[in-house]
Design a protein around this motif. Sequence first.
Motif, PDB file in Angstrom:
ATOM      1  N   ARG A  54     -14.845  21.602 -32.654  1.00 41.71           N
ATOM      2  CA  ARG A  54     -13.894  22.689 -32.896  1.00 41.71           C
ATOM      3  C   ARG A  54     -13.723  22.779 -34.410  1.00 41.71           C
ATOM      4  O   ARG A  54     -12.937  22.033 -35.005  1.00 41.71           O
ATOM      5  CB  ARG A  54     -12.582  22.389 -32.174  1.00 41.71           C
ATOM      6  CG  ARG A  54     -12.758  22.417 -30.654  1.00 41.71           C
ATOM      7  CD  ARG A  54     -11.458  22.292 -29.898  1.00 41.71           C
ATOM      8  NE  ARG A  54     -10.801  21.002 -30.093  1.00 41.71           N
ATOM      9  CZ  ARG A  54     -11.045  19.910 -29.375  1.00 41.71           C
ATOM     10  NH1 ARG A  54     -11.938  19.931 -28.421  1.00 41.71           N
ATOM     11  NH2 ARG A  54     -10.393  18.797 -29.609  1.00 41.71           N
ATOM     12  N   LEU A  55     -14.478  23.692 -35.005  1.00 40.54           N
ATOM     13  CA  LEU A  55     -14.567  23.761 -36.455  1.00 40.54           C
ATOM     14  C   LEU A  55     -13.844  24.986 -37.008  1.00 40.54           C
ATOM     15  O   LEU A  55     -13.850  26.048 -36.386  1.00 40.54           O
ATOM     16  CB  LEU A  55     -16.028  23.809 -36.900  1.00 40.54           C
ATOM     17  CG  LEU A  55     -16.964  22.739 -36.336  1.00 40.54           C
ATOM     18  CD1 LEU A  55     -18.383  22.976 -36.829  1.00 40.54           C
ATOM     19  CD2 LEU A  55     -16.482  21.346 -36.717  1.00 40.54           C
ATOM     20  N   GLU A  56     -13.266  24.827 -38.151  1.00 35.08           N
ATOM     21  CA  GLU A  56     -12.740  25.929 -38.951  1.00 35.08           C
ATOM     22  C   GLU A  56     -13.804  26.170 -40.014  1.00 35.08           C
ATOM     23  O   GLU A  56     -13.923  25.379 -40.956  1.00 35.08           O
ATOM     24  CB  GLU A  56     -11.392  25.552 -39.570  1.00 35.08           C
ATOM     25  CG  GLU A  56     -10.794  26.614 -40.449  1.00 35.08           C
ATOM     26  CD  GLU A  56     -10.576  27.933 -39.732  1.00 35.08           C
ATOM     27  OE1 GLU A  56     -10.905  28.968 -40.343  1.00 35.08           O
ATOM     28  OE2 GLU A  56     -10.098  27.922 -38.580  1.00 35.08           O
TER      29      GLU A  56
ATOM     30  N   PHE B  44     -14.590  23.734 -43.171  1.00 30.52           N
ATOM     31  CA  PHE B  44     -15.702  22.807 -43.026  1.00 30.52           C
ATOM     32  C   PHE B  44     -16.725  23.009 -44.138  1.00 30.52           C
ATOM     33  O   PHE B  44     -17.236  22.042 -44.709  1.00 30.52           O
ATOM     34  CB  PHE B  44     -16.372  22.940 -41.653  1.00 30.52           C
ATOM     35  CG  PHE B  44     -17.272  21.782 -41.331  1.00 30.52           C
ATOM     36  CD1 PHE B  44     -16.754  20.637 -40.747  1.00 30.52           C
ATOM     37  CD2 PHE B  44     -18.621  21.815 -41.643  1.00 30.52           C
ATOM     38  CE1 PHE B  44     -17.574  19.544 -40.469  1.00 30.52           C
ATOM     39  CE2 PHE B  44     -19.446  20.735 -41.372  1.00 30.52           C
ATOM     40  CZ  PHE B  44     -18.921  19.595 -40.787  1.00 30.52           C
TER      41      PHE B  44
ATOM     42  N   ASN C 210     -17.343  28.620 -35.374  1.00 29.37           N
ATOM     43  CA  ASN C 210     -16.246  27.818 -34.809  1.00 29.37           C
ATOM     44  C   ASN C 210     -16.711  26.646 -33.958  1.00 29.37           C
ATOM     45  O   ASN C 210     -15.907  25.789 -33.603  1.00 29.37           O
ATOM     46  CB  ASN C 210     -15.317  28.695 -33.975  1.00 29.37           C
ATOM     47  CG  ASN C 210     -14.500  29.635 -34.830  1.00 29.37           C
ATOM     48  OD1 ASN C 210     -14.258  29.366 -35.996  1.00 29.37           O
ATOM     49  ND2 ASN C 210     -14.087  30.747 -34.258  1.00 29.37           N
TER      50      ASN C 210
ATOM     51  N   SER D  83     -10.671  20.570 -38.733  1.00 31.04           N
ATOM     52  CA  SER D  83     -11.813  20.617 -37.812  1.00 31.04           C
ATOM     53  C   SER D  83     -11.926  19.302 -37.056  1.00 31.04           C
ATOM     54  O   SER D  83     -11.574  18.252 -37.581  1.00 31.04           O
ATOM     55  CB  SER D  83     -13.118  20.844 -38.596  1.00 31.04           C
ATOM     56  OG  SER D  83     -13.111  22.094 -39.240  1.00 31.04           O
TER      57      SER D  83
END
Length: 93
Positions: free
Chosen positions: A17-19, A23, A45, A73
């Motif tokens: 679950r990335l921003e 990141f 994302n 993240s």
Amino acid sequence: MTPKTGETTVGFTFSGRLEPAGFIAFAEHRAARLSLGLDISACDNEHCRLTLSGPEALIDAFEMAASLGPYDSIVLDVTRFSPSKDTPEKAPS
């Protein structure tokens, strides 16, 4: 990106679950601090695919740092691949 003598090039796909903006900024900052070459090919994302060049020990340090941070993240999986083969392999645990 062409590695210098004694350097290697390694590709990574970080999943979770990335921003993306956070990141990417984190990856750029860590790569610069470790004096690694960085090429980010895609980041959304769920996945961030990038290629690093430099000494293998510093690439390993980057992998660990990026697995733990940034704060916005959550990295759930890391896949390492050879950019010449472009075939992802599960990173050793």
